[in-house]
Design a protein around this motif. Structure first.
Motif, short mmCIF file in Angstrom:
data_model
loop_
_atom_site.label_atom_id
_atom_site.label_comp_id
_atom_site.label_asym_id
_atom_site.label_seq_id
_atom_site.Cartn_x
_atom_site.Cartn_y
_atom_site.Cartn_z
N ALA A 76 1.01 -1.16 0.04
CA ALA A 76 -0.08 -0.05 0.09
C ALA A 76 0.81 1.13 -0.11
O ALA A 76 2.06 1.17 0.34
CB ALA A 76 -0.88 -0.03 1.23
N GLU A 121 -3.98 9.15 3.97
CA GLU A 121 -4.56 8.94 2.81
C GLU A 121 -3.77 7.20 2.58
O GLU A 121 -2.59 7.05 2.65
CB GLU A 121 -3.90 9.89 1.40
N VAL A 123 -3.76 4.29 -0.17
CA VAL A 123 -3.67 3.62 -1.63
C VAL A 123 -3.73 2.37 -1.62
O VAL A 123 -2.42 1.79 -1.38
CB VAL A 123 -3.01 4.59 -2.36
N ASP A 124 -4.68 1.60 -1.77
CA ASP A 124 -4.57 -0.09 -1.75
C ASP A 124 -5.14 -0.22 -2.99
O ASP A 124 -6.46 -0.57 -3.26
CB ASP A 124 -5.28 -0.63 -0.58
N GLU A 126 -6.65 0.14 -6.51
CA GLU A 126 -7.44 1.26 -7.00
C GLU A 126 -8.34 1.79 -6.25
O GLU A 126 -8.93 3.02 -6.30
CB GLU A 126 -8.45 0.46 -8.32
N LYS A 127 -8.26 1.30 -4.60
CA LYS A 127 -9.26 2.14 -3.72
C LYS A 127 -8.25 2.99 -3.04
O LYS A 127 -7.09 2.83 -2.47
CB LYS A 127 -9.90 1.04 -2.88
N ILE A 128 -8.89 4.04 -2.38
CA ILE A 128 -8.29 5.27 -1.46
C ILE A 128 -8.98 5.34 -0.62
O ILE A 128 -10.48 5.38 -0.70
CB ILE A 128 -8.05 6.44 -2.54
N TYR A 129 -8.48 5.37 0.49
CA TYR A 129 -9.23 5.52 1.81
C TYR A 129 -8.47 6.75 2.58
O TYR A 129 -7.49 7.15 2.85
CB TYR A 129 -9.03 4.44 2.94
N GLU A 130 -9.56 7.64 3.02
CA GLU A 130 -8.99 8.86 3.51
C GLU A 130 -9.77 9.19 5.15
O GLU A 130 -10.85 8.77 5.34
CB GLU A 130 -9.18 10.08 2.91
#
Length: 308
Positions: A76, A121, A123-124, A126-130
């Motif tokens: 990630a 932030e 980034v895994d 195509e997914k982004i978690y914030e």
């Protein structure tokens, strides 16, 4: 002779019943439903400390692997940004002699500051978690720490360490107990000894965290007492003497409190048949990830000696 015959008939009858019961048994394979793993994120910002973010992927309940080295997300991109710039975290680990395994986390390079808003932030693929958090928490001052040989909770009777402190008025506050103490291979967790093969003859320092978290609802500005059951044994030793520890109270933000409060309630549902199970709710990261990104500040430590 009649008694012998009657006993023989009873024996034959019991054998026939057992044979019928055994022959009726059938092994049924229950297909497991499709499962899509979710991301588990646990990040904490503590002033004067480097940021740590634990990043794992969830697995089905009946899976055979729960080793962190198998579950950690290794590729990630993890960033924490503020007005001071962006810190790119790197995957790191530390070996725990207490658990005989490596603990994995993403570690930052810049120490956290007080009264700053931080954005995480992750980034895994195509997914982004914030998520965001602010390090504006106030630390409390511990008044005293005492010991009780018996207190009652949902699990029954236990011993406990009682910590007294005054809540800070004018704020919504959330708290957690911790003790920093020495551990060796003679220490037990419940009725079981720790992994002596990893500790060998070493003594290590270990942070023992309270199982529950607390809030100041209806207690604003008042004295609060937290009773924590010791997770590890603390027997008197003729060479080392009484077990000592250093007690602190963590002031945590609401996001951190909500996560640990849910996990605590979930444990209650597992161990108490009269408590309805609770599933983790969606939090800061939406429906595709569990966890929290929060902040914490600790009180000054208080020296404590177990009386027995």
């Amino acid at each position: 002779m009649k008694i012998l015959k009657d006993n023989l008939l009873r024996y034959l009858f019991a054998v026939s019943i057992a044979t019928i019961a055994f022959s009726c048994q059938k092994e049924i394979m229950i297909p497991q439903p499709d499962y899509t793993g979710k991301v588990s994120i646990e990040g904490i910002m503590e002033p004067d400390s480097l940021p740590l973010v634990y990043l794992f992927r969830t697995v089905p309940y009946l899976t055979g692997s729960t080793n962190p080295s198998d579950l950690v997300i290794r590729d990630a991109i993890v960033k924490i940004s503020s007005v001071d710039g962006t810190d790119v975290l790197h995957l790191d680990s530390v070996y725990s002699k207490l658990d005989c395994r490596y603990n994995f986390y993403y570690k930052g390079n810049v120490k956290t500051k007080t009264n700053v808003t931080y954005k995480l932030e992750v980034v895994d693929g195509e997914k982004i978690y914030e998520a965001t958090t602010s390090t504006t928490l106030s630390k409390v001052t511990i008044d005293s720490v005492t010991y009780t040989s018996v207190f009652q909770d949902l699990y029954g009777e236990h011993e406990g360490v009682i910590t007294y402190f005054n809540d800070i008025p004018g704020e919504d506050n959330f708290y957690r107990y911790e003790m920093y103490r020495a551990v060796d291979s003679t220490v037990k967790r419940g009725e079981k000894k720790l992994y002596g093969s990893c500790l060998a003859g070493d003594t290590i320092m270990f942070t023992e965290l309270g199982r529950s978290v607390y809030n100041d609802l209806n207690l604003a500005g008042q004295q609060i007492s937290i009773v924590a059951e010791p997770a590890l044994s603390h027997n008197y030793d003729s060479l080392r003497g009484y077990v000592v520890g250093y007690v602190r109270i963590q002031s945590i933000d609401k996001a951190t409190y909500n996560f640990y409060d849910q996990t605590d309630r979930q444990k209650l549902g597992v161990y108490n048949p009269f408590v309805e199970p609770l599933f983790l709710k969606e939090g800061q990261f939406g429906k595709d990830a569990f966890g929290f990104f929060g902040s914490m500040v600790r009180s000054d430590s208080v020296y404590f000696v177990y009386p027995e």
